[in-house]
Every structure is written in structure tokens, then in C-alpha cells.
Design an enzyme around this catalytic site. Structure first.
Site, PDB file in Angstrom:
ATOM      1  N   HIS A   1      -7.150  -6.362   0.690  1.00 38.83           N
ATOM      2  CA  HIS A   1      -6.043  -5.415   0.553  1.00 38.83           C
ATOM      3  C   HIS A   1      -4.818  -5.849   1.357  1.00 38.83           C
ATOM      4  CE1 HIS A   1      -3.963  -1.692  -0.107  1.00 38.83           C
ATOM      5  NE2 HIS A   1      -4.040  -1.320   1.157  1.00 38.83           N
TER       6      HIS A   1
ATOM      7  N   SER B   1       0.834  -1.197   0.000  1.00 42.45           N
ATOM      8  CA  SER B   1       0.000   0.000   0.000  1.00 42.45           C
ATOM      9  C   SER B   1       0.876   1.257   0.000  1.00 42.45           C
ATOM     10  CB  SER B   1      -0.955  -0.049   1.200  1.00 42.45           C
ATOM     11  OG  SER B   1      -2.029   0.843   1.043  1.00 42.45           O
TER      12      SER B   1
ATOM     13  N   GLU C   1      -1.704  14.488  12.625  1.00 47.12           N
ATOM     14  CA  GLU C   1      -1.734  15.833  12.054  1.00 47.12           C
ATOM     15  C   GLU C   1      -1.069  15.850  10.676  1.00 47.12           C
ATOM     16  OE1 GLU C   1      -3.345  18.358  13.112  1.00 47.12           O
ATOM     17  OE2 GLU C   1      -3.953  17.566  15.066  1.00 47.12           O
TER      18      GLU C   1
END
Length: 307
Positions: free
Chosen positions: A288, A133, A229
Site C-alpha cells: 500500500h 490513500s 477523536e
């Protein structure tokens, strides 16, 4: 049984729009510099890693995890790889993940530069680079920028085309940022509280358990070790892939989950352009997370690719 696609080659006269766009963009040849995203040359971070020793005469295997993951995702598979291949196996925490440092820069340029710097320090060049990924995109970017560093490449259930599930990943990040846990509760109770708070947004219990691997205690409070963040700010870039004009000519395997929708047939032309020697292999009944869903088939595919 695993299903194989024939090695791809770029047919003449069908180079495609992405190749034509490259003709209009100046190509900057560099040693790990940012490839046109407008960032300064990224400074590599000292990544956390685990190295299992093997035959030093063979290129080591380097495993790169995906978004929200860590090097521990590959702990069991790494041990099996050492036994089956005889090679050294390196597992790495990407920046902003696991035990690696945090940074406001979450670009693929920065992440691939981190890996390049670590490989050089550990004298593991060239290596077999395997990425799942987000880690697969980092691996592809490094192979395209520095093919001398990558002896062979494996991209697990990802392609050099933008990933589509951005909206729900963004909602996962928002839900993780919103958790509220009282101080001084036991870890088991904290996990239960977070699982309950995430359940309204993250419906799949398996995904919640995966996200919970990032929950850590800092002093008397629990927090996330993943840099939410930075990931939130750079999510659009993480879900895309930097435009590339050069190709990687080394042996390449795209290992796809049969039940996954991350790699579509429409992606094959870009795979052919950037990785002319690529093989595409499908693992039936895998989603996945191919290494978790079908670890035996995953290992068989890697062993066959390295033979």
C-alpha cells in the site's frame, strides 16, 4: 518493470448503477462547497506545509499524505522530485495531522477545501496533485469539484470506492488512545513503551513505527499529534468516498501497489466513469505504501506521467 493498462473510456450503454443514482440526485454546482453530506460550507484551516522552490513556469507538484501520516512522509521524495522534474514541490499536513490544526470536521469536503485555499494563497493554481490513500481521496475530490485547480492528478493505491480495512484501523485508533506513559520519561523510552503497548493490537512492527511518528511531548507528557477523536468519529466517512456526479477530464494516473488489495478490478468501472482519461499502472512488489516500498519505480512513474 511497470505494467500499464490502457487509458479507460466509458463505453456507451454501460454507465452503471452509480451514474443512474446521480440522475436522481440534484447536482449543486459550487466553488468548494460541501457536496451533499449535510455539512455547512467548511471553513478552510491554515495548514502546515513545506515548499521546495523550482521552475515557477511549470505547475507545481503537491503531495498529500494518507491517514496517520504527515508531510514528512514525503521529505526525501520531494527533494528528488525537484531535482528530476525541475518543478516546485509542496508537501502538506492535512487537518488533524502533523502540525496542522485540529477540527471536529474530518470530511473530504473540508480537507479538499483546505488544500484549495492553500493553493490559492501560494499562487500554485493549477498544480499536479498527487495523493496517497486518504490524501488520494482528497485529491480526487478536489479534482472533481474544481478541475480548474488540478492540471494533472495522481491517486496512489486508492480508488473512488470505499476502503475495506475499517475494522483494524478502528482498533489501531482505540489502541493509540489507550496508551499510558509516565511523565518525564525520555523520548526513546516513551517510544519503546508505546511500541510494547501497541504490539498486541498492531502486529506489524513497520506499522507501529509509522504510528509512532505521531508521538510528541506536550509539556511533560507524551500525546498523539494526530486528532484521534475526530478520526474515530469520522472513520466511516474517511473509508468511503463522497458520491460524485461530475467527472474530471484531465490526465489522471492511478498508481497501484502490486501486492496491495486497496484497488480491485471491480473498482475500474467507477474509475472509468469519474476519470475518463485515467491510466492504471501497477508497481510490482509494492504494498500500500508504494512511495516507501518502491521509491525508484514511484519516481519513474511520476516522471513519465509528467513528460
Amino acid at each position: 518493470m511497470l505494467r500499464w493498462a490502457r487509458a479507460w473510456r466509458v463505453p456507451r450503454g454501460r454507465l452503471g448503477a452509480s451514474f443512474l443514482r446521480c440522475l436522481a440526485v440534484p447536482v449543486v454546482h459550487s466553488s468548494g462547497r460541501s457536496s451533499g453530506q449535510g455539512n455547512a460550507d467548511p471553513r478552510p484551516l491554515p495548514l502546515s506545509y513545506n515548499l521546495l522552490d523550482g521552475d515557477a513556469t511549470l505547475p507545481a507538484i503537491v503531495l498529500l499524505h494518507g491517514l496517520f501520516g504527515s508531510k514528512t512522509n514525503f521529505s526525501s521524495i520531494a527533494k528528488v522530485m525537484v531535482r528530476r522534474t525541475g518543478r516546485s514541490v509542496l508537501t502538506v499536513d492535512a487537518r488533524n495531522h502533523g502540525d496542522s490544526p485540529h477540527s471536529p470536521d474530518a470530511s473530504y469536503e473540508a480537507m479538499s477545501q483546505d488544500i484549495q485555499d492553500l493553493l490559492s494563497k501560494l499562487s500554485l493554481v493549477p498544480c499536479v496533485l498527487i495523493g496517497h490513500s486518504m490524501g488520494g481521496k482528497t485529491a480526487m475530490h478536489l479534482a472533481l469539484q474544481r478541475p480548474d485547480v488540478v492540471e494533472r492528478l495522481v491517486a496512489v493505491d486508492i480508488s473512488p470506492i470505499g476502503t475495506t480495512p475499517g475494522s483494524y484501523i478502528g482498533s489501531y485508533i482505540a489502541a493509540m488512545k489507550a496508551i499510558d506513559i509516565p511523565e518525564n520519561v525520555p523520548h526513546s523510552q516513551a517510544r519503546k513503551l508505546v511500541d510494547e503497548q501497541l504490539s498486541s493490537t498492531v502486529k506489524d512492527p513497520a506499522i507501529r513505527q509509522f504510528l509512532l511518528t505521531n508521538l510528541v511531548r506536550v509539556d511533560r507528557r507524551f500525546s498523539w499529534r494526530v486528532n484521534l477523536e475526530a478520526l474515530a468519529q469520522h472513520l466511516d466517512k474517511i473509508l468511503t468516498f463522497p458520491q460524485q456526479c461530475e467527472s474530471y477530464l484531465g490526465p489522471t494516473l492511478f498508481l497501484i501497489g502490486g501486492n496491495s488489495t486497496y484497488v480491485k478490478p471491480s473498482h475500474h468501472s467507477e474509475i472509468r466513469r469519474l476519470f475518463p482519461q485515467a491510466q492504471i499502472q501497477t508497481v510490482p512488489n509494492a504494498g500500500h505504501w508504494v512511495p516507501n516500498d518502491k521509491p525508484q519505480d514511484f519516481m519513474d512513474a511520476i516522471s513519465s506521467f509528467l513528460a
